[in-house]
Design an enzyme around this catalytic site. Structure first.
Site, mmCIF file in Angstrom:
data_model
loop_
_atom_site.group_PDB
_atom_site.id
_atom_site.type_symbol
_atom_site.label_atom_id
_atom_site.label_comp_id
_atom_site.label_asym_id
_atom_site.label_seq_id
_atom_site.Cartn_x
_atom_site.Cartn_y
_atom_site.Cartn_z
ATOM 1 N N CYS A 196 -4.686 5.864 -4.903
ATOM 2 C CA CYS A 196 -4.092 4.560 -4.586
ATOM 3 C C CYS A 196 -2.604 4.672 -4.932
ATOM 4 O O CYS A 196 -2.247 4.820 -6.109
ATOM 5 C CB CYS A 196 -4.778 3.475 -5.420
ATOM 6 S SG CYS A 196 -4.047 1.842 -5.228
ATOM 7 N N CYS A 238 0.878 -1.181 0.000
ATOM 8 C CA CYS A 238 0.000 0.000 0.000
ATOM 9 C C CYS A 238 0.912 1.227 0.000
ATOM 10 O O CYS A 238 1.573 1.496 1.013
ATOM 11 C CB CYS A 238 -0.887 -0.012 1.247
ATOM 12 S SG CYS A 238 -1.925 1.460 1.390
HETATM 13 N N1 API Z 1 -6.559 -2.153 -2.499
HETATM 14 C C1 API Z 1 -5.147 -2.540 -2.650
HETATM 15 C C2 API Z 1 -4.403 -2.343 -1.329
HETATM 16 C C3 API Z 1 -4.273 -0.886 -0.949
HETATM 17 C C4 API Z 1 -3.383 -0.166 -1.921
HETATM 18 C C5 API Z 1 -3.566 1.327 -1.985
HETATM 19 N N2 API Z 1 -4.380 1.935 -0.992
HETATM 20 C C6 API Z 1 -2.231 2.031 -2.105
HETATM 21 O O1 API Z 1 -2.085 3.165 -1.600
HETATM 22 O O2 API Z 1 -1.334 1.460 -2.768
HETATM 23 C C7 API Z 1 -5.072 -4.018 -3.017
HETATM 24 O O3 API Z 1 -5.908 -4.788 -2.576
HETATM 25 O O4 API Z 1 -4.116 -4.366 -3.746
#
Ligand code: API
Length: 317
Positions: free
Chosen positions: A221, A69
């Site tokens: 993200c 993340c």
């Molecule tokens: N939903 C993502 C995880 C959080 C990633 C995101 N919040 C970031 O800042 O990279 C997954 O299941 O791969």
């Protein structure tokens, strides 16, 4: 059990973050906190590590655990650097121990950190994506989705599907939502789901909106923005080096370097603390509750920053 949770965000991708000794059902806790607080996109668990300053585990709102993340790692980096009184650190994640460091503030009073994003893989088996026996899928339309959107699949190491789209497909999110929900539901392509990002070139950088696996649309993200910057450089949309990535929650800098097959990615952006929360966690969800909230001043300065940059990206937000 009473816990202290710090509500944090990286580019308005918002989480509850806390230290733990590791013996708890974090998936269940993520589901409970997401039900209690509609603002959050998941939880960040900071654990002891024998090989690094600390270990980070990430759980999405639906309780699924992610291998990485990017926005969350910046917040964990801040916590660990302040706790250990260092300006650089190493944080263990599911697939790699990553270097993190405190950077000059983006803007007066906005705590800013740079984090390594690694490992990178284009192998479809690593995503996992199965499509017509291909081993990679870079900058080519998926004909059953659209002939006009070149898609790329990349793991950093969590899975990302990245489409380069025109402004109108960026402004109307229904197309992205339809296919992101398909690829994160019962489908024959992505067996573990995938984060789906639409990327549009703009003045001074790129705009990225992501429908996150295990969450839905988020303000940003971090791994998706970094993967989108990588694809933008590989396909000639942007020059290698610093790529400014705008998103509904603000702006980050993704640094993309490549020598042959050796790719190095760095994500730089805010690590903002919103509030300190005392939380009573009960196995029975109905008995869990937030006991107190101490709001912090930092968000005011982050909102001033957003105000300053919003003219660039408000066409898409
Ligand atoms: N939903 C993502 C995880 C959080 C990633 C995101 N919040 C970031 O800042 O990279 C997954 O299941 O791969």
């Amino acid at each position: 059990m009473e816990m202290t949770l710090i509500k944090v965000h990286g580019s308005m991708n918002t989480f509850y973050m806390f230290e733990s000794d590791g013996r708890a059902d974090f998936a269940q806790l993520a589901i409970q906190l997401a039900a209690l607080d509609k603002d959050i996109d998941g939880i960040l668990v900071i654990l002891p590590s024998v090989i690094a300053h600390a270990k980070m585990r990430v759980f999405n709102n639906d309780g699924s655990e992610a291998s990485m993340c990017g926005n969350g790692l910046r917040c964990v980096a801040r916590y660990v650097c302040e706790r250990d009184k260092v300006k650089e650190a190493v944080i263990e994640t599911m697939r790699a121990s990553l270097r993190v460091k405190k950077e000059e503030t983006l803007n007066e009073g906005i705590e800013t950190y740079a984090v390594e994003i690694s490992p990178v893989s284009f192998s479809l088996s690593r995503l996992p994506l199965s499509y017509d026996g291909n081993s990679e899928w870079i900058h080519k339309p998926l004909s059953f989705v659209s002939e006009k959107i070149p898609f790329s699949a990349v793991a950093v190491p969590n899975p990302h599907l990245i489409g380069i789209v025109s402004a109108d497909l960026q402004k109307d999110t229904s197309h992205q939502q339809k296919w992101a929900q398909y690829f994160n539901g019962n489908n024959e392509y992505f067996s573990d789901g995938v984060n789906v990002s639409y990327v549009t070139p703009m003045e001074g950088g790129i705009f990225v909106r992501t429908y996150e696996r295990g969450v839905g649309f988020t303000n940003a993200c971090g791994t998706a923005m970094t993967a989108s910057a990588l694809i933008s450089c590989m396909t000639g949309l942007m020059p290698y080096g610093d790529v400014f990535v705008y998103n509904p929650g603000g702006m980050v800098k993704c640094t993309v370097r490549r020598q042959g097959d050796n790719i190095r990615l760095q994500l730089t952006g805010n690590a903002t603390y919103l509030s300190i929360n005392e939380f009573e966690w009960s196995v029975k969800a109905a008995d869990s509750k937030i006991l107190s909230v101490e709001r912090l001043e930092e968000q005011t300065r982050y909102e001033e920053f957003i105000e300053q940059i919003s003219s660039a990206s408000k066409q898409f937000v």
